[in-house]
Design a protein around this motif. Structure first.
Motif, PDB file in Angstrom:
ATOM      1  N   THR A  53      12.393  44.576   1.598  1.00 47.63           N
ATOM      2  CA  THR A  53      12.300  43.143   1.388  1.00 47.63           C
ATOM      3  C   THR A  53      13.486  42.576   1.857  1.00 47.63           C
ATOM      4  O   THR A  53      14.739  43.293   2.407  1.00 47.63           O
ATOM      5  CB  THR A  53      12.244  42.673  -0.113  1.00 47.63           C
ATOM      6  N   ARG A  99      10.110  32.945  -6.239  1.00 57.23           N
ATOM      7  CA  ARG A  99       9.221  33.418  -5.292  1.00 57.23           C
ATOM      8  C   ARG A  99       8.636  34.731  -5.912  1.00 57.23           C
ATOM      9  O   ARG A  99       9.156  35.486  -6.715  1.00 57.23           O
ATOM     10  CB  ARG A  99       9.849  33.737  -4.175  1.00 57.23           C
ATOM     11  N   VAL A 102       8.705  40.892  -2.942  1.00 61.28           N
ATOM     12  CA  VAL A 102       8.080  41.483  -1.755  1.00 61.28           C
ATOM     13  C   VAL A 102       8.197  42.806  -1.577  1.00 61.28           C
ATOM     14  O   VAL A 102       9.551  43.207  -1.544  1.00 61.28           O
ATOM     15  CB  VAL A 102       8.429  40.788  -0.549  1.00 61.28           C
ATOM     16  N   TRP A 103       7.108  43.651  -1.499  1.00 59.80           N
ATOM     17  CA  TRP A 103       7.297  44.957  -1.253  1.00 59.80           C
ATOM     18  C   TRP A 103       6.252  45.301  -0.086  1.00 59.80           C
ATOM     19  O   TRP A 103       5.776  44.467   0.290  1.00 59.80           O
ATOM     20  CB  TRP A 103       6.653  45.930  -2.546  1.00 59.80           C
ATOM     21  N   GLN A 362      -0.770  42.867  -7.790  1.00 62.59           N
ATOM     22  CA  GLN A 362       0.074  43.211  -6.631  1.00 62.59           C
ATOM     23  C   GLN A 362      -0.849  43.278  -5.517  1.00 62.59           C
ATOM     24  O   GLN A 362      -1.799  44.012  -5.499  1.00 62.59           O
ATOM     25  CB  GLN A 362       0.735  44.759  -6.862  1.00 62.59           C
ATOM     26  N   ILE A 381      -0.098  35.466   4.634  1.00 64.22           N
ATOM     27  CA  ILE A 381       0.779  35.367   3.755  1.00 64.22           C
ATOM     28  C   ILE A 381       0.499  34.084   2.697  1.00 64.22           C
ATOM     29  O   ILE A 381       0.466  34.252   1.349  1.00 64.22           O
ATOM     30  CB  ILE A 381       2.176  35.528   4.095  1.00 64.22           C
ATOM     31  N   VAL A 385      -0.595  34.181  -1.384  1.00 60.47           N
ATOM     32  CA  VAL A 385       0.061  33.630  -2.328  1.00 60.47           C
ATOM     33  C   VAL A 385      -0.521  32.704  -2.991  1.00 60.47           C
ATOM     34  O   VAL A 385      -0.240  32.226  -4.494  1.00 60.47           O
ATOM     35  CB  VAL A 385       1.744  33.432  -2.030  1.00 60.47           C
ATOM     36  N   LEU A 395       3.967  40.325  -3.972  1.00 63.94           N
ATOM     37  CA  LEU A 395       3.326  40.213  -2.571  1.00 63.94           C
ATOM     38  C   LEU A 395       3.570  41.367  -1.898  1.00 63.94           C
ATOM     39  O   LEU A 395       4.852  41.997  -1.960  1.00 63.94           O
ATOM     40  CB  LEU A 395       4.017  39.115  -1.747  1.00 63.94           C
ATOM     41  N   ASN A 396       2.639  42.214  -1.149  1.00 65.89           N
ATOM     42  CA  ASN A 396       3.060  43.301  -0.396  1.00 65.89           C
ATOM     43  C   ASN A 396       1.854  43.547   0.456  1.00 65.89           C
ATOM     44  O   ASN A 396       0.657  42.741   0.067  1.00 65.89           O
ATOM     45  CB  ASN A 396       3.472  44.575  -1.053  1.00 65.89           C
ATOM     46  N   PHE A 414       8.544  39.736   6.346  1.00 70.41           N
ATOM     47  CA  PHE A 414       9.771  39.684   5.166  1.00 70.41           C
ATOM     48  C   PHE A 414      10.303  38.070   5.375  1.00 70.41           C
ATOM     49  O   PHE A 414      10.768  37.528   4.445  1.00 70.41           O
ATOM     50  CB  PHE A 414      10.798  40.416   5.334  1.00 70.41           C
ATOM     51  N   ALA A 417       8.107  35.446   3.823  1.00 67.29           N
ATOM     52  CA  ALA A 417       7.873  35.839   2.252  1.00 67.29           C
ATOM     53  C   ALA A 417       9.321  35.687   1.791  1.00 67.29           C
ATOM     54  O   ALA A 417       9.129  34.748   0.317  1.00 67.29           O
ATOM     55  CB  ALA A 417       7.795  37.420   2.259  1.00 67.29           C
ATOM     56  N   LYS A 418      10.491  35.667   2.188  1.00 72.04           N
ATOM     57  CA  LYS A 418      11.636  35.417   1.560  1.00 72.04           C
ATOM     58  C   LYS A 418      11.568  33.805   1.470  1.00 72.04           C
ATOM     59  O   LYS A 418      12.299  33.287   0.718  1.00 72.04           O
ATOM     60  CB  LYS A 418      12.938  35.988   2.345  1.00 72.04           C
TER      61      LYS A 418
END
Length: 422
Positions: A53, A99, A102-103, A362, A381, A385, A395-396, A414, A417-418
């Motif tokens: 992440t 948030r 994230v994996w 997940q 993404i 979400v 999230l992954n 990433f 996601a971040k």
């Protein structure tokens, strides 16, 4: 520029050079050979996941790595005690988070340099120093939301009087598969303290190194999946041996499943007592069962494990991952786990609806999406979400990164996601 600023810049540059060296080593973790047809332990095992992440980077310590094909940010190692709960645990427990954590699930890596020095997978996964080094490689570079123990779900077998090895290019090989009740009676219950003390030592070190800035995760194999490997003698395509035993000699299989269930309760508790803050249960082969057979040969033993662990470790999050579980989805929360992991074959909105509000979810972006354009990746993404809803979502991908995935697309995943905010 002042002298102080020049000195600060020189220090940052030196730090960046060191991180660049670490990144080159860790890049080996992102791409590994894959053979879905054989599903060998080294090629496609989900038993070890690296959780990648992006966290916020301290000002002045950003490193542009686009020339290496991977744009990534790295963060200095923690220097002070961190008493806050990791984001991963907050999300699983339904707490307010800004948030989703994230994996990025991926299979066990080849670790080229380490493989040359230590060619045996078992040596790498049963040596404390190597386990810690491999587990920390992504942490030192990416500061993920989760740091998972480098190991294998078959690690307990030797301590259960089931001789095995993991052979490069072939995967797990069970030397004397049990087929009768007499064979099963020779299988011992697992005592982690005696058989795998290196696992406890490694988890303790990882917990100290990660310093609560991410969750340290352990993992185990589910009884039916372990039994499948053992009875089949290794990996399988058709699972005829385990199904023959299930349907022709169910008492024999149930005896073996019970030993594995009791042993995995001990193993989960052992991992939690030595530093694991969450434990993932892999039931990779349960989805080879029909729903009615899942209810007989997998579900009761998963429930037994969860109930027993919760008696002694009520706050330990348990995650269940079983790829291809769309046909079993409503049955998975019946296990009592805290999180159910979805693969990409289930629409996230449908998955959330079918699982209900009491379990965290997940997933579940298709790994193939990372071959698309950055705009396409962003849209997927956001779609995932949005469908998962606010909170209790991790999230992954729905599986590991595919070989050949462009690293810049991984970085984009990433970065997007971040930047998400509920």
């Amino acid at each position: 520029m002042s002298i102080e600023e020049e000195n600060a810049m020189e220090a940052a540059t030196a730090a960046q050079r060191e991180r660049l060296r670490a990144l080159r080593e860790a890049q080996e973790l992102l791409q590994t050979p894959e053979d879905d047809s054989d599903k060998t332990s080294e090629d496609i095992h989900d038993e070890w996941l690296a959780m990648f992440t992006l966290n916020d980077t301290p000002k002045g310590l950003m490193l542009d790595l686009t020339t290496m094909g991977l744009s990534q940010r790295t963060v200095a190692e923690p220097k002070t005690i961190n008493a806050t709960e990791p984001l991963l645990l907050d999300a699983v427990r339904g707490k307010e988070v800004e948030r989703p954590p994230v994996w990025l699930m991926r299979q066990a890596g080849s670790y080229q340099t380490l493989c040359e020095k230590h060619p045996s997978f078992r040596e790498r996964s049963e040596n404390v120093d190597l386990v810690v080094e491999i587990s920390l490689q992504p942490w030192k570079v990416f500061q993920p939301d989760g740091v998972i123990l480098f190991s294998d779900i078959l690690t307990p077998l030797s301590g259960m009087n089931i001789p095995f090895d993991i052979i490069k290019g072939k995967g797990p090989v069970i030397f004397d598969p049990p087929t009768t009740l007499s064979d099963v009676e020779k299988v011992r219950e697992f005592i982690p303290e005696e058989s795998v003390p290196y696992v406890g030592e490694a988890l303790t070190i990882l917990r100290k190194e990660v310093n609560n800035q991410a969750a340290v995760l352990g993992f185990v194999g589910a009884p039916f999946t372990l039994a499948s490997y053992v009875v089949e003698g290794g990996s399988s395509k058709n699972f005829t041996k385990i199904k023959r035993l299930a349907f022709a000699e169910p008492k024999v299989l149930h005896s073996l499943l019970q030993i594995f269930a009791t042993s995995m309760v001990k193993y989960i508790r052992y991992q939690a007592d030595h530093g694991a803050q969450a434990v993932q249960i892999f039931d990779s082969w349960a989805t080879e069962l029909s729903p009615v057979d899942f209810e007989e040969f997998s579900l009761p033993y998963l429930k037994q494990i969860v109930e027993a662990v919760k008696l002694t470790h009520p706050d330990l999050p348990l995650i269940l991952y079983a790829s291809g579980s769309g046909g079993l989805l409503e049955r998975l929360p019946l296990t009592g786990v805290d999180v159910v992991s979805l693969d990409w074959t289930v629409d996230m909105a449908d998955g959330r609806r079918r699982l209900g509000p009491n379990v965290a979810i997940q997933g579940n972006v298709d790994p193939g999406v990372l071959f698309g354009s950055k705009e396409f990746i962003t849209n997927r993404i956001n779609d995932t979400v949005k469908k998962a809803g606010k909170g209790k979502h991790i999230l992954n991908l729905g599986h590991g990164i595919k070989v050949g995935t462009p690293e810049e697309n991984v970085a984009h995943f990433f970065e997007v996601a971040k930047g998400l905010r509920y």
